[in-house]
Design a protein around this motif. Structure first.
Motif, PDB file in Angstrom:
ATOM      1  N   GLU A 278      44.323  50.721  20.957  1.00 41.06           N
ATOM      2  CA  GLU A 278      44.313  51.842  20.010  1.00 41.06           C
ATOM      3  C   GLU A 278      44.216  53.176  20.735  1.00 41.06           C
ATOM      4  O   GLU A 278      44.937  54.127  20.409  1.00 41.06           O
ATOM      5  CB  GLU A 278      43.153  51.695  19.013  1.00 41.06           C
TER       6      GLU A 278
ATOM      7  N   ILE B  54      44.599  56.259  13.254  1.00 42.37           N
ATOM      8  CA  ILE B  54      45.336  55.015  13.062  1.00 42.37           C
ATOM      9  C   ILE B  54      45.066  54.490  11.658  1.00 42.37           C
ATOM     10  O   ILE B  54      43.910  54.348  11.252  1.00 42.37           O
ATOM     11  CB  ILE B  54      44.940  53.977  14.126  1.00 42.37           C
TER      12      ILE B  54
ATOM     13  N   GLY C 229      53.025  54.603  18.502  1.00 38.24           N
ATOM     14  CA  GLY C 229      52.784  54.830  17.091  1.00 38.24           C
ATOM     15  C   GLY C 229      53.972  55.327  16.310  1.00 38.24           C
ATOM     16  O   GLY C 229      54.842  56.022  16.830  1.00 38.24           O
TER      17      GLY C 229
ATOM     18  N   MET D 160      50.257  55.564  12.135  1.00 40.76           N
ATOM     19  CA  MET D 160      49.301  56.660  12.323  1.00 40.76           C
ATOM     20  C   MET D 160      49.587  57.777  11.321  1.00 40.76           C
ATOM     21  O   MET D 160      50.663  57.847  10.736  1.00 40.76           O
ATOM     22  CB  MET D 160      49.415  57.236  13.735  1.00 40.76           C
TER      23      MET D 160
ATOM     24  N   TYR E  41      52.491  47.259  21.466  1.00 42.43           N
ATOM     25  CA  TYR E  41      51.666  47.156  20.266  1.00 42.43           C
ATOM     26  C   TYR E  41      51.821  48.458  19.476  1.00 42.43           C
ATOM     27  O   TYR E  41      51.481  49.537  19.974  1.00 42.43           O
ATOM     28  CB  TYR E  41      50.199  46.920  20.646  1.00 42.43           C
ATOM     29  N   TRP E  42      52.336  48.338  18.251  1.00 40.30           N
ATOM     30  CA  TRP E  42      52.649  49.507  17.439  1.00 40.30           C
ATOM     31  C   TRP E  42      51.619  49.694  16.330  1.00 40.30           C
ATOM     32  O   TRP E  42      51.226  48.737  15.673  1.00 40.30           O
ATOM     33  CB  TRP E  42      54.036  49.348  16.814  1.00 40.30           C
ATOM     34  N   TYR E  43      51.272  50.962  16.113  1.00 38.81           N
ATOM     35  CA  TYR E  43      50.303  51.324  15.067  1.00 38.81           C
ATOM     36  C   TYR E  43      50.914  52.360  14.134  1.00 38.81           C
ATOM     37  O   TYR E  43      51.646  53.255  14.568  1.00 38.81           O
ATOM     38  CB  TYR E  43      49.022  51.887  15.693  1.00 38.81           C
TER      39      TYR E  43
ATOM     40  N   LYS F  42      46.794  51.502  10.456  1.00 38.68           N
ATOM     41  CA  LYS F  42      46.752  50.051  10.644  1.00 38.68           C
ATOM     42  C   LYS F  42      47.692  49.635  11.757  1.00 38.68           C
ATOM     43  O   LYS F  42      48.541  50.413  12.190  1.00 38.68           O
ATOM     44  CB  LYS F  42      47.109  49.327   9.352  1.00 38.68           C
ATOM     45  N   LYS F  43      47.532  48.387  12.206  1.00 31.74           N
ATOM     46  CA  LYS F  43      48.468  47.822  13.183  1.00 31.74           C
ATOM     47  C   LYS F  43      49.734  47.434  12.445  1.00 31.74           C
ATOM     48  O   LYS F  43      49.674  46.891  11.345  1.00 31.74           O
ATOM     49  CB  LYS F  43      47.857  46.600  13.866  1.00 31.74           C
TER      50      LYS F  43
END
Length: 198
Positions: free
Chosen positions: A106, A124, A74, A150, A146-148, A126-127
């Motif tokens: 997530e 979170i 994140g 936050m 996979y980055w979110y 969004k993606k």
């Protein structure tokens, strides 16, 4: 388009016929995976573009050469819009880690940020993006991260996960981030640029 890094050297797989680059361009089927890695590892080129006619098909073919592992992490903002960074192995980074069996992306992202930074109250937003890099460890591995985006309003002291080699964790202001981006990985620059472009 897929951009995969070997160290900080890009392999770009694209269907675009409008390719302007300092990197050599090859048809996807005209060069082998081993040849690509040899050229990159020997620093014969600073990057490579593979032109694809069927991007998703060729991406699957490319991945067949590798053991694929999934990670999640994140870019965490606080109430002041400062961004959370970690310092590991003399390089600034963002918190991330492997996805455990039967764990959602997530949940993995939140867990890894909590573990590496000693932070809580994460949500979170969004993606953001998925990044890719290849490294060698008993064979070639493709790490898909996979980055979110936050948010956290946590304001207690942050605790770096020392056993993971993290020696500093802190929220950074925009002007500090400019310096951080001079000492980070290409994929982290992409994650931050994606956030700033939104």
């Amino acid at each position: 388009m897929y951009k995969v890094f070997v160290n900080d050297t890009p392999i770009i797989i694209t269907q675009s016929s409008k390719i302007e680059s300092i990197f050599p361009v090859f048809a996807f089927n005209d060069i082998t995976f081993d040849e690509i890695l040899r050229r990159l590892n020997e620093k014969l080129i600073k990057g490579i573009i593979l032109y694809s006619i069927d991007l998703e098909k060729d991406w699957k073919t490319f991945k067949q050469n590798l053991r694929v592992i999934s990670a999640a992490g994140g870019l965490v903002l606080n109430d002041k819009k400062e961004a959370l960074f970690i310092y590991r192995n003399k390089v600034w980074d963002l918190p991330k880690g492997w996805v455990e069996k039967d764990e959602s992306l997530e949940n993995a992202a939140i867990r890894e940020v909590e573990e590496e930074c000693g932070i809580f109250n994460l949500t979170i937003t969004k993606k953001l993006i998925t990044t890719y890099h290849i490294y060698h460890q008993n064979g070639y591995i493709l790490k898909e991260t996979y980055w979110y985006l936050m948010h956290s309003n946590y304001n207690a002291p942050l605790i770096p996960q020392l056993e993971e080699g993290i020696t500093e964790v802190s929220f950074k202001k925009t002007d500090e981030i400019e310096d951080i981006l001079k000492n980070t990985y290409a994929n982290i620059k992409i994650v931050y640029a994606t956030y700033k472009a939104q």
